[in-house]
Design a protein around this motif. Structure first.
Motif, PDB file in Angstrom:
ATOM      1  N   ARG A  45       0.825  -1.210   0.000  1.00 29.39           N
ATOM      2  CA  ARG A  45       0.000   0.000   0.000  1.00 29.39           C
ATOM      3  C   ARG A  45       0.861   1.263   0.000  1.00 29.39           C
ATOM      4  O   ARG A  45       0.507   2.262  -0.629  1.00 29.39           O
ATOM      5  CB  ARG A  45      -0.963  -0.024   1.191  1.00 29.39           C
ATOM      6  N   PHE A  46       1.982   1.219   0.706  1.00 30.20           N
ATOM      7  CA  PHE A  46       2.908   2.352   0.646  1.00 30.20           C
ATOM      8  C   PHE A  46       3.419   2.540  -0.781  1.00 30.20           C
ATOM      9  O   PHE A  46       3.516   3.663  -1.285  1.00 30.20           O
ATOM     10  CB  PHE A  46       4.095   2.129   1.589  1.00 30.20           C
ATOM     11  N   ILE A  47       3.770   1.436  -1.431  1.00 27.71           N
ATOM     12  CA  ILE A  47       4.288   1.515  -2.796  1.00 27.71           C
ATOM     13  C   ILE A  47       3.245   2.091  -3.749  1.00 27.71           C
ATOM     14  O   ILE A  47       3.538   2.982  -4.560  1.00 27.71           O
ATOM     15  CB  ILE A  47       4.741   0.119  -3.280  1.00 27.71           C
ATOM     16  N   LEU A  48       2.021   1.599  -3.657  1.00 27.79           N
ATOM     17  CA  LEU A  48       0.973   2.068  -4.564  1.00 27.79           C
ATOM     18  C   LEU A  48       0.663   3.545  -4.350  1.00 27.79           C
ATOM     19  O   LEU A  48       0.467   4.293  -5.308  1.00 27.79           O
ATOM     20  CB  LEU A  48      -0.291   1.228  -4.385  1.00 27.79           C
ATOM     21  N   ARG A  49       0.619   3.975  -3.096  1.00 28.77           N
ATOM     22  CA  ARG A  49       0.359   5.392  -2.833  1.00 28.77           C
ATOM     23  C   ARG A  49       1.527   6.252  -3.329  1.00 28.77           C
ATOM     24  O   ARG A  49       1.326   7.332  -3.895  1.00 28.77           O
ATOM     25  CB  ARG A  49       0.103   5.615  -1.343  1.00 28.77           C
ATOM     26  N   TYR A  50       2.745   5.774  -3.152  1.00 26.27           N
ATOM     27  CA  TYR A  50       3.920   6.512  -3.634  1.00 26.27           C
ATOM     28  C   TYR A  50       3.876   6.640  -5.159  1.00 26.27           C
ATOM     29  O   TYR A  50       4.146   7.717  -5.711  1.00 26.27           O
ATOM     30  CB  TYR A  50       5.188   5.792  -3.192  1.00 26.27           C
ATOM     31  N   TRP A 128       0.069   1.133   9.281  1.00 28.79           N
ATOM     32  CA  TRP A 128       1.290   1.925   9.411  1.00 28.79           C
ATOM     33  C   TRP A 128       1.159   3.195   8.602  1.00 28.79           C
ATOM     34  O   TRP A 128       0.476   3.224   7.579  1.00 28.79           O
ATOM     35  CB  TRP A 128       2.502   1.116   8.945  1.00 28.79           C
ATOM     36  N   SER A 129       1.815   4.247   9.072  1.00 29.35           N
ATOM     37  CA  SER A 129       1.737   5.523   8.365  1.00 29.35           C
ATOM     38  C   SER A 129       3.076   6.239   8.444  1.00 29.35           C
ATOM     39  O   SER A 129       3.859   6.018   9.370  1.00 29.35           O
ATOM     40  CB  SER A 129       0.644   6.413   8.974  1.00 29.35           C
ATOM     41  N   ILE A 130       3.333   7.064   7.445  1.00 29.36           N
ATOM     42  CA  ILE A 130       4.495   7.955   7.474  1.00 29.36           C
ATOM     43  C   ILE A 130       3.964   9.370   7.625  1.00 29.36           C
ATOM     44  O   ILE A 130       3.178   9.834   6.802  1.00 29.36           O
ATOM     45  CB  ILE A 130       5.346   7.838   6.193  1.00 29.36           C
TER      46      ILE A 130
END
Length: 205
Positions: A45-50, A128-130
């Motif tokens: 999900r981090f990759i797709l949002r990035y 998880w979040s950044i």
């Protein structure tokens, strides 16, 4: 928003930018094999949002890129996995994403080093979040701040002072409950790739 893959709060559903980001990442997500979509998807999900940030020229991409990767300190095992995972994503989506394997490895390192459990204060996290600001806070076993319980209505994570802070003093939080013993220092290094050198830990080093 009629989607079976992602959950959104009301304010996000009503936001045009979020809808556009979601459409891009959801289209990619739905192309993946079932075994990938049904597994542990936090990193995915981090990759797709990035990738969506890059595709739509979202300024938050630069905020993520400004965070440290600690790549030189990551374990060989993690880097092997990150390289394999990045290669899989780039190969699978071919010309649909404008990102290289090396950029994705850096992203995975940033997630590994900078991500917060969400909610931060609960043992069982939702995900998880950044956070562009909170992720800049360093660890101290005797911190002067803490992450406040999340505002369930807004989803906002905020920082609060836990003691008097002098002008110019660095703001710090505890990445995990620590008491200066070797086990905690090892856990901090395994997860965040640094050796704690706070006042509590320094005498024991």
């Amino acid at each position: 928003m009629d989607c079976k893959c992602f959950a959104f709060c009301t304010s996000c559903i009503d936001d045009a930018v979020t809808r556009n980001l979601h459409k891009f990442e959801c289209d990619l997500f739905c192309e993946l094999p079932d075994e990938v979509r049904e597994g542990d998807t936090d990193y995915l999900r981090f990759i797709l949002r990035y990738c969506a940030f890059i595709q739509l020229n979202d300024p938050r991409q630069k905020a993520i890129d400004s965070l440290t990767t600690m790549r030189e300190s990551q374990s060989a095992e993690f880097l092997r996995w990150a390289g394999s995972y990045a290669s899989l994503i780039v190969t699978f989506f071919a010309n649909k994403i404008n990102v290289t394997e090396d950029e994705l490895i850096d992203l995975l390192c940033r997630v590994q080093t900078n991500a917060f459990g969400f909610p931060f204060t609960q043992e069982n996290t939702f995900g998880w979040s950044i956070q562009s600001t909170l992720s800049l806070l360093n660890h101290d076993c005797m911190p002067n701040c803490y992450i406040a319980p999340i505002d369930e209505r807004s989803g906002v994570m905020s920082i609060r002072a836990s003691k008097k802070i002098l002008p110019g003093e660095e703001l710090t939080i505890a990445y995990m409950q620590a008491d200066g013993n070797a086990t905690i220092r090892d856990e901090l290094f395994d997860r965040y790739r640094f050796h704690c050198s706070c006042r509590m830990c320094t005498p024991a080093l």
